[in-house]
Design a protein around this motif. Structure first.
Motif, short mmCIF file in Angstrom:
data_model
loop_
_atom_site.label_atom_id
_atom_site.label_comp_id
_atom_site.label_asym_id
_atom_site.label_seq_id
_atom_site.Cartn_x
_atom_site.Cartn_y
_atom_site.Cartn_z
N VAL A 166 0.86 -1.16 0.00
CA VAL A 166 0.00 0.00 0.00
C VAL A 166 0.90 1.22 0.00
N GLY A 181 -8.02 -1.95 7.46
CA GLY A 181 -8.71 -1.25 6.42
C GLY A 181 -9.07 -2.19 5.30
N ASN A 182 -9.68 -1.66 4.29
CA ASN A 182 -9.99 -2.51 3.15
C ASN A 182 -9.89 -1.69 1.87
N MET A 183 -9.63 -2.40 0.82
CA MET A 183 -9.51 -1.76 -0.48
C MET A 183 -10.37 -2.52 -1.47
N SER A 184 -10.91 -1.82 -2.41
CA SER A 184 -11.66 -2.47 -3.48
C SER A 184 -11.24 -1.88 -4.81
N TYR A 185 -11.06 -2.75 -5.77
CA TYR A 185 -10.81 -2.30 -7.13
C TYR A 185 -12.03 -2.62 -7.97
N ARG A 198 -10.89 2.98 -0.87
CA ARG A 198 -10.17 2.50 0.30
C ARG A 198 -10.70 3.18 1.56
N GLU A 199 -10.84 2.40 2.60
CA GLU A 199 -11.20 2.93 3.91
C GLU A 199 -10.13 2.47 4.88
N THR A 200 -9.76 3.38 5.79
CA THR A 200 -8.83 2.94 6.83
C THR A 200 -9.40 3.34 8.18
#
Lengths: 214, 214
Positions: free
Chosen positions: B79, B158-162, B188-190
């Motif tokens: 990241v 956190g999480n991420m999405s593409y 993305r959220e943290t």
DNA sequence: GGTGTGAATATGTCTATACATATTGAGCAA
DNA sequence: TTGCTCAATATGTATAGACATATTCACACC
């Protein structure tokens, strides 16, 4: 028991996240920590080792242990079998082998993956028969090539790329969307010691989301 | 020296990849391996532990150690700070703060990231000021919000999405492409212990590729 | 057959000790 | 100042030994 290495790890991690020990700063030596926690140095070592593996600490002999400057977080993503990915959504997995062709040492396959009967992803795959001769005689109509390879082709390393492309004519036809629809495309190559085993392009159905945990 | 745990690890890994020990199969116990390699059990333990961490082995007390059935490989991705991402391409990074607005406890920022002067990504970000009060007075024109947060907001998870989306009017204007162009979008959220710190939508320039190593 | 119980056993973990190895930094020499 | 050498030191790793803990398996019992 309060002297487990997991306890030490948790406490050290707390101090890092709490900035008791600032990024880039030197933390106390193993001996000092062992004394503080009332355990053996090996126990502290185990804990710090684990934290270093996870990127929280940087350790060098004689130089001591420092809190990593940029907690270079890594996002992780499991390279799942598509069937499991679909089943994890609570849907029924299915697939259809659309075409199969051999040119020289290359086996080309086109597979449509389905979730609850609707298109989930369109896969174009090439398998190198010199490295995976067994693939020539495998029956990919019952077990998808995706899954067959995971089970039969252990690999050393590989790479994946995600990009956004407009649906090609073929994508549009099989994924049931207008040509040019933005699709999430995955390219993946996997290698064994001998060389490249397979290369795949997977066009996900419109609206597909790839999630990663940090 | 041939009795290091790394040596044991390498040899065991060789046997797994070589299918001397088939997937799902039980491997010899630590004591037996220690005898074979002429080292202490703790050394074998260290090696097997490491391999289990990497997903090659599954270990259970009393049940013994098995070769993982599906070597559930994980793809990893760092990241990174966008600046470093750009600089890693050998290009010069730049950014422009396009807008900044505070509504209640929410700071909204729009930033354009550039590589060698051309658009690299358009970032829409919200920062929760209750958890990051310092952000209210930060100057994001010199240091981008992206980088400022990495340095100032340690996060738990956190999480991420593409996903793939067609360029919106705003995307199109700033990224210099026609509306509807397929773009790779990152959400993305943290979170910190207290709650969500920031949420971001990053629209990458057309043709952007995300690479992961397996 | 089903069920409970206890012995056997493989891994998990901690300890104390020892030596290896990289790196720093002081002190000396050119 | 520059460069070299060497001692000090923090972590890396190996070892033997011990106990903890989870799980299996055999066996007795109903």
């Amino acid at each position: 028991m309060s002297t487990g290495w997991q306890t030490v790890q948790a406490e050290v991690l707390r101090r890092i996240q709490n900035r008791d020990w600032p990024p880039g700063g030197l933390i106390p030596g193993e001996v000092a920590l062992a004394r503080e926690f009332g355990c053996a140095r090996a126990t502290v070592n185990r804990a710090l080792q684990a934290l270093a593996d996870d990127g929280w600490l940087e350790r060098r002999r004689r130089a001591g242990t420092r809190v990593a400057l940029s907690p270079l977080r890594r996002a992780q993503m499991s390279v799942a079998v598509l069937r499991k990915e679909v089943e994890a959504l609570g849907k029924t997995y299915g697939h259809r082998l659309l075409s199969r062709k051999v040119t020289g040492d290359l086996l080309s396959l086109q597979t449509l993956h389905q979730a609850d009967g609707t298109a989930y992803g369109l896969e174009d795959r090439e398998i190198d028969l010199t490295h995976m001769p067994a693939a020539a005689s495998a029956d990919f109509t019952t077990l998808s090539a995706n899954e067959w390879l995971v089970q039969n082709a252990p690999f050393d390393h590989g790479n994946m790329s995600y990009m956004s492309e407009g649906a090609t004519a073929s994508d549009a036809r099989h994924l049931d969307c207008p040509e040019g629809t933005p699709l999430l495309i995955l390219y993946r190559e996997t290698f064994s010691e001998a060389g490249r085993i397979t290369r795949v392009r997977l066009a996900h159905a419109p609206g597909h989301v790839v999630r990663l945990q940090i």
